[in-house]
Design a protein around this motif. Structure first.
Motif, PDB file in Angstrom:
ATOM      1  N   TYR A 242       0.813  -1.215   0.000  1.00  0.00           N
ATOM      2  CA  TYR A 242       0.000   0.000   0.000  1.00  0.00           C
ATOM      3  C   TYR A 242       0.848   1.267   0.000  1.00  0.00           C
ATOM      4  O   TYR A 242       0.306   2.374   0.026  1.00  0.00           O
ATOM      5  CB  TYR A 242      -0.941   0.007   1.205  1.00  0.00           C
ATOM      6  N   GLN A 243       2.172   1.120  -0.025  1.00  0.00           N
ATOM      7  CA  GLN A 243       3.050   2.286  -0.028  1.00  0.00           C
ATOM      8  C   GLN A 243       3.358   2.704  -1.462  1.00  0.00           C
ATOM      9  O   GLN A 243       4.425   2.448  -1.998  1.00  0.00           O
ATOM     10  CB  GLN A 243       4.359   1.991   0.724  1.00  0.00           C
ATOM     11  N   GLY A 244       2.412   3.315  -2.128  1.00  0.00           N
ATOM     12  CA  GLY A 244       2.621   3.765  -3.498  1.00  0.00           C
ATOM     13  C   GLY A 244       2.270   2.710  -4.523  1.00  0.00           C
ATOM     14  O   GLY A 244       1.894   1.588  -4.195  1.00  0.00           O
ATOM     15  N   GLU A 245       2.381   3.089  -5.787  1.00  0.00           N
ATOM     16  CA  GLU A 245       1.994   2.200  -6.873  1.00  0.00           C
ATOM     17  C   GLU A 245       2.941   1.004  -6.978  1.00  0.00           C
ATOM     18  O   GLU A 245       4.123   1.092  -6.686  1.00  0.00           O
ATOM     19  CB  GLU A 245       1.997   2.965  -8.197  1.00  0.00           C
ATOM     20  N   THR A 246       2.381  -0.115  -7.416  1.00  0.00           N
ATOM     21  CA  THR A 246       3.187  -1.318  -7.607  1.00  0.00           C
ATOM     22  C   THR A 246       3.783  -1.308  -9.003  1.00  0.00           C
ATOM     23  O   THR A 246       3.071  -1.427  -9.991  1.00  0.00           O
ATOM     24  CB  THR A 246       2.312  -2.578  -7.429  1.00  0.00           C
ATOM     25  N   ASN A 247       5.071  -1.124  -9.106  1.00  0.00           N
ATOM     26  CA  ASN A 247       5.754  -1.226 -10.396  1.00  0.00           C
ATOM     27  C   ASN A 247       7.239  -1.442 -10.146  1.00  0.00           C
ATOM     28  O   ASN A 247       7.706  -1.418  -8.998  1.00  0.00           O
ATOM     29  CB  ASN A 247       5.517   0.023 -11.263  1.00  0.00           C
ATOM     30  N   PHE A 248       7.981  -1.678 -11.196  1.00  0.00           N
ATOM     31  CA  PHE A 248       9.389  -2.012 -11.054  1.00  0.00           C
ATOM     32  C   PHE A 248      10.196  -0.876 -10.443  1.00  0.00           C
ATOM     33  O   PHE A 248      11.167  -1.098  -9.717  1.00  0.00           O
ATOM     34  CB  PHE A 248       9.986  -2.405 -12.408  1.00  0.00           C
ATOM     35  N   VAL A 295      17.851  13.879 -18.970  1.00  0.00           N
ATOM     36  CA  VAL A 295      17.102  12.711 -19.419  1.00  0.00           C
ATOM     37  C   VAL A 295      16.302  12.171 -18.242  1.00  0.00           C
ATOM     38  O   VAL A 295      16.878  11.849 -17.201  1.00  0.00           O
ATOM     39  CB  VAL A 295      18.041  11.604 -19.953  1.00  0.00           C
ATOM     40  N   SER A 296      15.001  12.107 -18.384  1.00  0.00           N
ATOM     41  CA  SER A 296      14.134  11.579 -17.332  1.00  0.00           C
ATOM     42  C   SER A 296      13.486  10.289 -17.817  1.00  0.00           C
ATOM     43  O   SER A 296      12.909  10.255 -18.904  1.00  0.00           O
ATOM     44  CB  SER A 296      13.030  12.583 -16.973  1.00  0.00           C
ATOM     45  N   ILE A 297      13.580   9.242 -17.022  1.00  0.00           N
ATOM     46  CA  ILE A 297      12.957   7.966 -17.337  1.00  0.00           C
ATOM     47  C   ILE A 297      11.971   7.673 -16.210  1.00  0.00           C
ATOM     48  O   ILE A 297      12.355   7.650 -15.046  1.00  0.00           O
ATOM     49  CB  ILE A 297      13.998   6.836 -17.432  1.00  0.00           C
ATOM     50  N   PHE A 298      10.710   7.485 -16.522  1.00  0.00           N
ATOM     51  CA  PHE A 298       9.741   7.315 -15.453  1.00  0.00           C
ATOM     52  C   PHE A 298       8.630   6.354 -15.851  1.00  0.00           C
ATOM     53  O   PHE A 298       8.380   6.088 -17.015  1.00  0.00           O
ATOM     54  CB  PHE A 298       9.155   8.662 -15.031  1.00  0.00           C
ATOM     55  N   SER A 299       7.974   5.835 -14.819  1.00  0.00           N
ATOM     56  CA  SER A 299       6.910   4.858 -14.999  1.00  0.00           C
ATOM     57  C   SER A 299       5.598   5.558 -15.319  1.00  0.00           C
ATOM     58  O   SER A 299       5.251   6.568 -14.726  1.00  0.00           O
ATOM     59  CB  SER A 299       6.751   4.019 -13.732  1.00  0.00           C
ATOM     60  N   GLU A 300       4.862   4.997 -16.263  1.00  0.00           N
ATOM     61  CA  GLU A 300       3.512   5.466 -16.545  1.00  0.00           C
ATOM     62  C   GLU A 300       2.542   4.765 -15.600  1.00  0.00           C
ATOM     63  O   GLU A 300       2.936   4.011 -14.727  1.00  0.00           O
ATOM     64  CB  GLU A 300       3.162   5.176 -18.011  1.00  0.00           C
ATOM     65  N   GLU A 301       1.243   4.981 -15.785  1.00  0.00           N
ATOM     66  CA  GLU A 301       0.249   4.358 -14.912  1.00  0.00           C
ATOM     67  C   GLU A 301       0.285   2.837 -15.025  1.00  0.00           C
ATOM     68  O   GLU A 301       0.010   2.122 -14.064  1.00  0.00           O
ATOM     69  CB  GLU A 301      -1.147   4.877 -15.260  1.00  0.00           C
ATOM     70  N   LYS A 302       0.622   2.342 -16.196  1.00  0.00           N
ATOM     71  CA  LYS A 302       0.702   0.891 -16.375  1.00  0.00           C
ATOM     72  C   LYS A 302       2.053   0.390 -15.849  1.00  0.00           C
ATOM     73  O   LYS A 302       3.071   1.036 -16.061  1.00  0.00           O
ATOM     74  CB  LYS A 302       0.556   0.538 -17.858  1.00  0.00           C
ATOM     75  N   PRO A 303       2.070  -0.747 -15.158  1.00  0.00           N
ATOM     76  CA  PRO A 303       3.346  -1.263 -14.645  1.00  0.00           C
ATOM     77  C   PRO A 303       4.338  -1.512 -15.772  1.00  0.00           C
ATOM     78  O   PRO A 303       4.000  -2.144 -16.774  1.00  0.00           O
ATOM     79  CB  PRO A 303       2.946  -2.583 -13.972  1.00  0.00           C
ATOM     80  N   PRO A 304       5.570  -1.015 -15.663  1.00  0.00           N
ATOM     81  CA  PRO A 304       6.548  -1.207 -16.736  1.00  0.00           C
ATOM     82  C   PRO A 304       6.968  -2.666 -16.864  1.00  0.00           C
ATOM     83  O   PRO A 304       7.116  -3.374 -15.871  1.00  0.00           O
ATOM     84  CB  PRO A 304       7.722  -0.334 -16.298  1.00  0.00           C
ATOM     85  N   ARG A 305       7.139  -3.110 -18.110  1.00  0.00           N
ATOM     86  CA  ARG A 305       7.595  -4.471 -18.392  1.00  0.00           C
ATOM     87  C   ARG A 305       9.029  -4.399 -18.895  1.00  0.00           C
ATOM     88  O   ARG A 305       9.519  -3.341 -19.279  1.00  0.00           O
ATOM     89  CB  ARG A 305       6.699  -5.108 -19.449  1.00  0.00           C
ATOM     90  N   ILE A 306       9.674  -5.543 -18.922  1.00  0.00           N
ATOM     91  CA  ILE A 306      11.067  -5.557 -19.379  1.00  0.00           C
ATOM     92  C   ILE A 306      11.160  -5.138 -20.843  1.00  0.00           C
ATOM     93  O   ILE A 306      12.129  -4.486 -21.256  1.00  0.00           O
ATOM     94  CB  ILE A 306      11.706  -6.945 -19.143  1.00  0.00           C
ATOM     95  N   ILE A 307      10.146  -5.474 -21.643  1.00  0.00           N
ATOM     96  CA  ILE A 307      10.164  -5.078 -23.052  1.00  0.00           C
ATOM     97  C   ILE A 307      10.081  -3.561 -23.185  1.00  0.00           C
ATOM     98  O   ILE A 307      10.659  -2.969 -24.104  1.00  0.00           O
ATOM     99  CB  ILE A 307       9.014  -5.764 -23.840  1.00  0.00           C
ATOM    100  N   ASP A 308       9.387  -2.902 -22.237  1.00  0.00           N
ATOM    101  CA  ASP A 308       9.296  -1.439 -22.274  1.00  0.00           C
ATOM    102  C   ASP A 308      10.654  -0.808 -21.999  1.00  0.00           C
ATOM    103  O   ASP A 308      11.044   0.167 -22.645  1.00  0.00           O
ATOM    104  CB  ASP A 308       8.282  -0.955 -21.234  1.00  0.00           C
TER     105      ASP A 308
END
Length: 452
Positions: A242-248, A295-308
């Motif tokens: 519950y501590q923030g969004e679940t993503n890589f 250069v900024s690299i960041f996660s979108e709303e969808k969980p990032p995948r390795i292919i992304d």
């Protein structure tokens, strides 16, 4: 009386919101022009105690939202009697009345109005359901009413008047609350409980056994307290989930916490944004641009995948200064690309940043992405081959689910297991960490079970 922890002082006003404001006079749909040219007392006498309109309704605020303010033991002390059918006095209630000088010319008339509204069996005011949820008998406590504030326009004698009335209210359930089985919340959190239509029946069951349950403020849920190490570990994983969004990107932050000796740790730490769990940056290393992210690299709303991440890497590897000029917006000199769950944004404001400095930042971003992809691949292999068995061992077979009944996400399970293992080796090292990690370490030091 303990002012800080007496929840009854807060009941009746609902976190301080005063969303009942009664208007008496020409601008009220109920009273319309009935009071025009007359004081309230004159109109009241003309009505004969029975005004030709339906009573105003005053909301009653009770136990909802107080769970966020007080410990369950305090709520049980103040509210269990009421939930079991006993009468209860709410000492802090407020009625705001707005009118005009010709209707309420002075404070004395204001007190007359207050008494007319807040007397027993008032024809002007009735009380609604408690928290809009359950029916209660409600009556104003005799002798508790007072005008706490009275203000009238000085320039215009017939101008606006506003007054606040304070009073105590005695309430009692009209019917007993149904018995509620809450064993479901032994392994599943009761989330957003104050929006639950069955709130009062469920909170009664919780408070009747308040020693068994706890409220997690960070995740805003109630669940049974852990009684063994496996349940304690499960609560820790649930708290992290519950501590923030679940993503890589979130996982990578926890990975950095427990893998400080890994060859990737220091380089990746240099590219982590200090103010967000979702962002990774590549910086220009020149002194004058030490705090400028190119250069900024960041996660979108969808969980990032390795292919992304791989697609983002390919895009950056093929960028040159001339290519950036072709792709950039002529007005902002910036480039943005989205790859499903990952996005890359180039911040190139000044013309001199299109040369060596850009190449330097691009190369740094490429190396950071390669390391991130390496961590992702190792984690994916672990999830596929070992997660199920190690998770079962970590929780000692105890079931723990999210509020919607789904499994805790795999990355959050990995976070919890990695952090718990590192903390158990040396809790002292993690005591200064904020949030769940620091609290988990503190529990380990004290030999207690973690409960959020």
């Amino acid at each position: 009386m303990n002012i800080v922890e007496n929840t009854l002082l807060y009941a009746g006003v609902d976190n301080g919101f005063r969303d009942i404001s009664i208007t008496i006079g020409p601008h009220s749909r109920k009273s319309a022009d009935l009071f025009r040219g007359r004081t309230f007392k004159q109109a009241d006498e003309a009505f004969g105690g029975t005004p030709p309109f339906s009573p105003f309704t005053k909301k009653i605020y009770g136990l909802k939202y107080l769970v966020e303010k007080f410990r369950l033991s305090v709520l049980a002390r103040d509210w269990c009697g009421f939930l079991n059918g006993e009468p209860l006095v709410l000492p802090e209630n407020e009625l705001v009345i707005r009118s005009f000088g010709e209707i309420i010319p002075n404070r004395e008339m204001g007190e007359y109005v207050m008494n007319a509204f807040l007397c027993k069996d008032s024809a002007y005011l009735k009380f609604g359901k408690l928290d809009d949820s359950i029916d209660v008998h409600a009556e104003v406590v005799e002798g508790s009413t007072r005008v706490s504030y009275f203000r009238k326009q000085k320039v215009d004698p017939n101008g606006k008047v506003m007054m606040r009335c304070k009073f105590a209210l005695r309430i009692q359930l009209k019917r007993a609350l149904p018995v509620q089985d809450i064993s479901y919340y032994d392994s599943v959190p009761w989330k957003d409980f104050n929006l639950d239509t069955g709130f009062y029946s469920k909170i009664k069951a919780v408070l009747d056994n308040h020693e068994k349950y706890f409220y997690n403020r960070g995740g805003n849920y109630i669940i049974k307290k852990a009684e063994n190490e496996g349940e304690s570990n499960g609560r820790f994983a649930l708290d992290l989930a519950y501590q923030g969004e679940t993503n890589f990107f979130k996982f990578l932050n926890y990975w950095l916490v427990v893998n400080q000796g890994h060859p990737y740790a220091k380089p990746l730490e240099e590219h982590r944004a200090i103010f967000s769990r979702r962002f990774m940056y590549a910086w220009s290393s020149s002194p004058q641009n030490a705090y400028y992210s190119m250069v900024s690299i960041f996660s979108e709303e969808k969980p990032p995948r390795i292919i992304d991440l791989n697609n983002c890497l390919a895009f950056l590897q093929n960028l040159t200064a001339s290519k950036v000029r072709e792709l950039s917006d002529p007005f902002s000199s910036g480039v943005f690309r989205r790859f499903y769950g990952v996005s890359v944004e180039l911040h190139l404001i000044k013309s001199d940043l299109f040369g060596d400095k850009f190449i330097e930042a691009r190369d740094a971003a490429v190396e950071a992405l390669k390391m991130m992809i390496g961590v992702y691949r190792d984690t994916t292999r672990f999830i596929d081959d070992k997660l199920a068995a190690e998770w079962n061992s970590f929780t000692e077979g105890h079931k723990i689910l999210m509020a919607n009944g789904s499994e805790i996400p795999d990355l959050d399970k990995c976070c919890a297991m990695n952090v718990a293992q590192a903390v158990s080796v040396d809790p002292q090292m993690f005591l200064e960490d904020k949030g769940a990690v620091g609290k988990f370490a503190n529990n380990c030091m004290l030999g207690e079970f973690y409960n959020g």
